[in-house]
Design a protein around this motif. Structure first.
Motif, PDB file in Angstrom:
ATOM      1  N   VAL A 205       0.708  -1.263  -0.033  1.00  9.02           N
ATOM      2  CA  VAL A 205       0.011  -0.023   0.019  1.00  9.02           C
ATOM      3  C   VAL A 205       0.986   1.074   0.001  1.00  9.02           C
ATOM      4  CG1 VAL A 205      -1.866  -0.983   1.034  1.00  9.02           C
ATOM      5  CG2 VAL A 205      -0.288  -0.211   2.587  1.00  9.02           C
ATOM      6  N   ASP A 206       0.288   2.425  -0.646  1.00  7.32           N
ATOM      7  CA  ASP A 206       1.058   3.677  -0.705  1.00  7.32           C
ATOM      8  C   ASP A 206       0.167   4.567   0.281  1.00  7.32           C
ATOM      9  OD1 ASP A 206       2.057   5.850  -1.547  1.00  7.32           O
ATOM     10  OD2 ASP A 206       2.264   5.568  -3.441  1.00  7.32           O
ATOM     11  N   ALA A 207       0.955   4.946   1.182  1.00 10.55           N
ATOM     12  CA  ALA A 207       0.173   5.760   2.193  1.00 10.55           C
ATOM     13  C   ALA A 207       0.079   7.138   1.640  1.00 10.55           C
ATOM     14  CB  ALA A 207       1.256   6.058   3.482  1.00 10.55           C
ATOM     15  N   GLU A 208       0.689   7.557   0.604  1.00 14.44           N
ATOM     16  CA  GLU A 208       0.428   9.004   0.009  1.00 14.44           C
ATOM     17  C   GLU A 208      -1.017   8.796  -0.844  1.00 14.44           C
ATOM     18  OE1 GLU A 208       2.696  11.549  -0.415  1.00 14.44           O
ATOM     19  OE2 GLU A 208       3.792  10.898   1.167  1.00 14.44           O
ATOM     20  N   LYS A 209      -1.089   7.757  -1.360  1.00 14.38           N
ATOM     21  CA  LYS A 209      -2.118   7.398  -2.082  1.00 14.38           C
ATOM     22  C   LYS A 209      -3.470   6.456  -1.696  1.00 14.38           C
ATOM     23  CE  LYS A 209       0.586   7.705  -6.688  1.00 14.38           C
ATOM     24  NZ  LYS A 209       0.908   7.101  -7.751  1.00 14.38           N
ATOM     25  N   GLN A 210      -3.293   5.867  -0.426  1.00  9.84           N
ATOM     26  CA  GLN A 210      -4.263   5.117  -0.042  1.00  9.84           C
ATOM     27  C   GLN A 210      -4.563   5.386   1.416  1.00  9.84           C
ATOM     28  OE1 GLN A 210      -2.299   1.582  -1.575  1.00  9.84           O
ATOM     29  NE2 GLN A 210      -3.901   0.853  -2.918  1.00  9.84           N
ATOM     30  N   GLU A 211      -5.838   5.206   1.655  1.00 11.96           N
ATOM     31  CA  GLU A 211      -6.432   5.274   3.185  1.00 11.96           C
ATOM     32  C   GLU A 211      -6.555   3.969   3.555  1.00 11.96           C
ATOM     33  OE1 GLU A 211      -7.448   7.548   6.428  1.00 11.96           O
ATOM     34  OE2 GLU A 211      -6.982   8.367   4.376  1.00 11.96           O
ATOM     35  N   VAL A 212      -5.620   3.580   4.683  1.00 14.91           N
ATOM     36  CA  VAL A 212      -5.889   2.438   5.504  1.00 14.91           C
ATOM     37  C   VAL A 212      -7.046   2.406   6.599  1.00 14.91           C
ATOM     38  CG1 VAL A 212      -4.635   0.763   6.649  1.00 14.91           C
ATOM     39  CG2 VAL A 212      -3.598   1.913   4.917  1.00 14.91           C
ATOM     40  N   PHE A 213      -7.834   1.432   6.719  1.00 18.49           N
ATOM     41  CA  PHE A 213      -8.776   1.546   7.918  1.00 18.49           C
ATOM     42  C   PHE A 213      -8.849  -0.161   8.395  1.00 18.49           C
ATOM     43  CE2 PHE A 213     -10.337   1.420   3.431  1.00 18.49           C
ATOM     44  CZ  PHE A 213     -11.281  -0.150   3.550  1.00 18.49           C
ATOM     45  N   TYR A 214      -9.619  -0.141   9.589  1.00 15.23           N
ATOM     46  CA  TYR A 214      -9.849  -1.450   9.874  1.00 15.23           C
ATOM     47  C   TYR A 214     -11.428  -1.666  10.658  1.00 15.23           C
ATOM     48  CZ  TYR A 214      -8.606   1.053  14.070  1.00 15.23           C
ATOM     49  OH  TYR A 214      -8.454   2.042  15.212  1.00 15.23           O
ATOM     50  N   GLU A 215     -11.680  -2.820  10.888  1.00 20.16           N
ATOM     51  CA  GLU A 215     -12.980  -3.073  11.534  1.00 20.16           C
ATOM     52  C   GLU A 215     -12.871  -4.314  12.274  1.00 20.16           C
ATOM     53  OE1 GLU A 215     -17.638  -3.079  10.917  1.00 20.16           O
ATOM     54  OE2 GLU A 215     -16.869  -1.628   9.674  1.00 20.16           O
ATOM     55  N   GLY A 216     -13.399  -4.564  13.333  1.00 25.35           N
ATOM     56  CA  GLY A 216     -13.602  -5.558  14.048  1.00 25.35           C
ATOM     57  C   GLY A 216     -14.582  -6.549  13.755  1.00 25.35           C
ATOM     58  N   VAL A 217     -14.600  -7.925  13.669  1.00 23.24           N
ATOM     59  CA  VAL A 217     -15.550  -8.962  13.394  1.00 23.24           C
ATOM     60  C   VAL A 217     -15.330 -10.142  14.383  1.00 23.24           C
ATOM     61  CG1 VAL A 217     -15.619  -8.420  10.962  1.00 23.24           C
ATOM     62  CG2 VAL A 217     -14.087 -10.234  11.707  1.00 23.24           C
ATOM     63  N   ASP A 218     -16.350 -11.029  14.356  1.00 24.84           N
ATOM     64  CA  ASP A 218     -16.359 -12.031  15.289  1.00 24.84           C
ATOM     65  C   ASP A 218     -16.262 -11.712  16.937  1.00 24.84           C
ATOM     66  OD1 ASP A 218     -16.590 -14.883  16.049  1.00 24.84           O
ATOM     67  OD2 ASP A 218     -14.644 -15.190  15.701  1.00 24.84           O
ATOM     68  N   CYS A 219     -17.355 -10.712  17.317  1.00 29.50           N
ATOM     69  CA  CYS A 219     -17.312 -10.203  18.514  1.00 29.50           C
ATOM     70  C   CYS A 219     -15.815  -9.571  18.837  1.00 29.50           C
ATOM     71  CB  CYS A 219     -17.375 -11.014  19.636  1.00 29.50           C
ATOM     72  SG  CYS A 219     -19.066 -12.136  19.589  1.00 29.50           S
ATOM     73  N   ASN A 220     -15.304  -8.898  17.825  1.00 31.20           N
ATOM     74  CA  ASN A 220     -13.962  -7.979  17.917  1.00 31.20           C
ATOM     75  C   ASN A 220     -12.841  -8.863  18.233  1.00 31.20           C
ATOM     76  OD1 ASN A 220     -13.541  -5.419  17.304  1.00 31.20           O
ATOM     77  ND2 ASN A 220     -12.906  -5.174  19.574  1.00 31.20           N
ATOM     78  N   LYS A 221     -12.821 -10.296  17.637  1.00 28.81           N
ATOM     79  CA  LYS A 221     -11.734 -11.156  18.118  1.00 28.81           C
ATOM     80  C   LYS A 221     -10.690 -11.027  16.960  1.00 28.81           C
ATOM     81  CE  LYS A 221     -14.266 -14.667  20.499  1.00 28.81           C
ATOM     82  NZ  LYS A 221     -14.868 -16.058  20.301  1.00 28.81           N
ATOM     83  N   ILE A 222     -11.436 -10.462  15.812  1.00 30.16           N
ATOM     84  CA  ILE A 222     -10.305 -10.433  14.670  1.00 30.16           C
ATOM     85  C   ILE A 222     -10.686  -9.033  13.921  1.00 30.16           C
ATOM     86  CG2 ILE A 222     -10.000 -11.058  12.042  1.00 30.16           C
ATOM     87  CD1 ILE A 222     -11.546 -13.983  12.877  1.00 30.16           C
ATOM     88  N   GLN A 223      -9.371  -8.403  13.517  1.00 28.72           N
ATOM     89  CA  GLN A 223      -9.480  -6.949  12.735  1.00 28.72           C
ATOM     90  C   GLN A 223      -9.325  -7.256  11.319  1.00 28.72           C
ATOM     91  OE1 GLN A 223     -10.332  -4.134  14.364  1.00 28.72           O
ATOM     92  NE2 GLN A 223     -10.433  -5.198  16.359  1.00 28.72           N
ATOM     93  N   VAL A 224     -10.386  -6.677  10.533  1.00 23.70           N
ATOM     94  CA  VAL A 224     -10.188  -6.582   9.014  1.00 23.70           C
ATOM     95  C   VAL A 224      -9.526  -5.505   8.665  1.00 23.70           C
ATOM     96  CG1 VAL A 224     -11.266  -6.960   6.843  1.00 23.70           C
ATOM     97  CG2 VAL A 224     -12.260  -8.319   8.879  1.00 23.70           C
ATOM     98  N   VAL A 225      -8.272  -5.385   8.136  1.00 24.34           N
ATOM     99  CA  VAL A 225      -7.600  -4.307   7.786  1.00 24.34           C
ATOM    100  C   VAL A 225      -8.004  -3.997   6.146  1.00 24.34           C
ATOM    101  CG1 VAL A 225      -5.270  -3.008   7.806  1.00 24.34           C
ATOM    102  CG2 VAL A 225      -5.919  -4.484   9.812  1.00 24.34           C
ATOM    103  N   GLY A 226      -8.240  -3.061   5.754  1.00 27.83           N
ATOM    104  CA  GLY A 226      -8.433  -2.967   4.307  1.00 27.83           C
ATOM    105  C   GLY A 226      -7.640  -1.224   3.860  1.00 27.83           C
ATOM    106  N   ALA A 227      -7.913  -1.244   2.620  1.00 30.27           N
ATOM    107  CA  ALA A 227      -7.162   0.238   2.068  1.00 30.27           C
ATOM    108  C   ALA A 227      -8.181   0.593   0.917  1.00 30.27           C
ATOM    109  CB  ALA A 227      -5.764   0.171   1.596  1.00 30.27           C
ATOM    110  N   ILE A 228      -8.286   1.995   0.354  1.00 26.31           N
ATOM    111  CA  ILE A 228      -8.641   2.315  -0.838  1.00 26.31           C
ATOM    112  C   ILE A 228      -8.186   3.617  -1.031  1.00 26.31           C
ATOM    113  CG2 ILE A 228     -10.535   3.745   0.905  1.00 26.31           C
ATOM    114  CD1 ILE A 228     -12.316   3.427  -1.282  1.00 26.31           C
ATOM    115  N   GLU A 229      -8.235   3.649  -2.660  1.00 27.99           N
ATOM    116  CA  GLU A 229      -7.524   5.057  -3.126  1.00 27.99           C
ATOM    117  C   GLU A 229      -8.201   6.456  -2.371  1.00 27.99           C
ATOM    118  OE1 GLU A 229      -8.494   2.514  -4.718  1.00 27.99           O
ATOM    119  OE2 GLU A 229      -6.685   1.814  -5.534  1.00 27.99           O
ATOM    120  N   LYS A 230      -7.192   7.271  -2.046  1.00 25.94           N
ATOM    121  CA  LYS A 230      -7.634   8.412  -1.386  1.00 25.94           C
ATOM    122  C   LYS A 230      -8.569   9.176  -2.417  1.00 25.94           C
ATOM    123  CE  LYS A 230      -4.427   8.971   1.987  1.00 25.94           C
ATOM    124  NZ  LYS A 230      -3.040   9.599   2.438  1.00 25.94           N
TER     125      LYS A 230
END
Length: 277
Positions: free
Chosen positions: A108-133
């Motif tokens: 991922v390119d921090a200059e061009k992409q935004e990184v985010f996250y969200e918890g699933v399975d009662c917050n046992k797992i974090q799903v980390v993702g990215a999208i173009e800014k």
């Protein structure tokens, strides 16, 4: 292309609803199409739009002209379906280095992409993702407080909801256009989860057999459930049934509430039309 987007294909579902009744908007962004679902103050789906696009300029035009995105007093949540994601156990997760986790699997390119996250399975797992800014900037004017998460979080919330009812060896596959999410469960626990490009029986078999081998599953015993529109991944059930004994194509269970007419969204066969996290 017409500058006003008139040549961009759009399908309306329950398009006679009053846009002013929209209090929440769900957006699902895929490689070449965007799905919008409008919900009222009670959380019921009242209608939606499906747009196709072939480049980022067409997507920008859709965002600038769609009546749902530009409705007043609308909160939004965007689910991004792309290959920029990874799963991290919450006990190991440090949000200050979220981009580092992604860089282990995909750059991922921090200059061009935004990184985010969200918890699933009662917050046992974090799903980390990215999208173009750039894409987020298109949406910012109309939905400045929009939440962003990866589509994998919705898929996982659905699959993990039913894990206690699974057999000892199960594979769950959620089809979309030219891609599929594949999850492998052993003794009710998630062991493998990924998103693969699939446009033929041969590609499907390649990834399915790879996971079967990785988990030491018996292909004649393992239960394999297909969800979604399998025409989008160009597979033939008659062909696949030659390789697997316990293969099922099912409609997803639903926890969505629909206003009259809006049930047509289920015609898309997308998981989002049946399930909300």
């Amino acid at each position: 292309m017409d500058k006003q987007g008139k040549n961009i294909p759009k399908k309306l579902y329950s398009d006679r609803f009053d846009v002013d009744q929209t209090s929440g908007l769900l957006l699902f962004l895929y490689t070449d199409f965007l799905v919008l679902m409008a919900r009222n103050q009670n959380g019921a789906v009242i209608g939606g739009h499906v747009h196709s696009f072939s480049n980022i300029l067409e997507l920008k035009d859709i965002i600038e002209n769609d009546t749902l995105i530009n409705a007043s007093n609308t909160a939004g949540k965007l689910y991004v379906h792309n290959n920029y994601f990874c799963l991290v156990p919450s006990v190991l997760f440090d949000p200050s280095v979220k981009a580092t986790y992604l860089n282990f699997s995909t750059g991922v390119d921090a200059e061009k992409q935004e990184v985010f996250y969200e918890g699933v399975d009662c917050n046992k797992i974090q799903v980390v993702g990215a999208i173009e800014k750039d894409i987020l900037s298109f949406l910012d004017n109309s939905l400045p407080d929009m939440e962003v998460t990866h589509g994998a979080s919705l898929v996982l919330s659905y699959l993990l909801e039913g894990k206690n009812d699974m057999l000892g060896q199960e594979m769950m596959i959620v089809a979309e256009r030219n891609h599929m999410y594949l999850a492998g469960f052993a003794n009710h626990e998630l062991k493998v989860f990924n998103r693969f490009p699939v446009e033929s029986d041969q590609e499907f078999l390649k990834y399915a057999f790879s996971v079967l081998h990785q988990l030491a599953f018996d292909r004649m015993h393992c239960k394999i459930t297909l969800l979604g529109d399998i025409t989008g991944i160009h597979v033939n059930l008659d062909v696949l049934n030659h390789y697997f004994k316990n293969l099922l194509l099912l409609e997803p269970k639903s926890n969505q509430t629909f206003s009259p007419g809006a049930e047509k969204l289920k015609e898309t066969k997308m998981l989002e039309a049946f399930w909300t996290a």
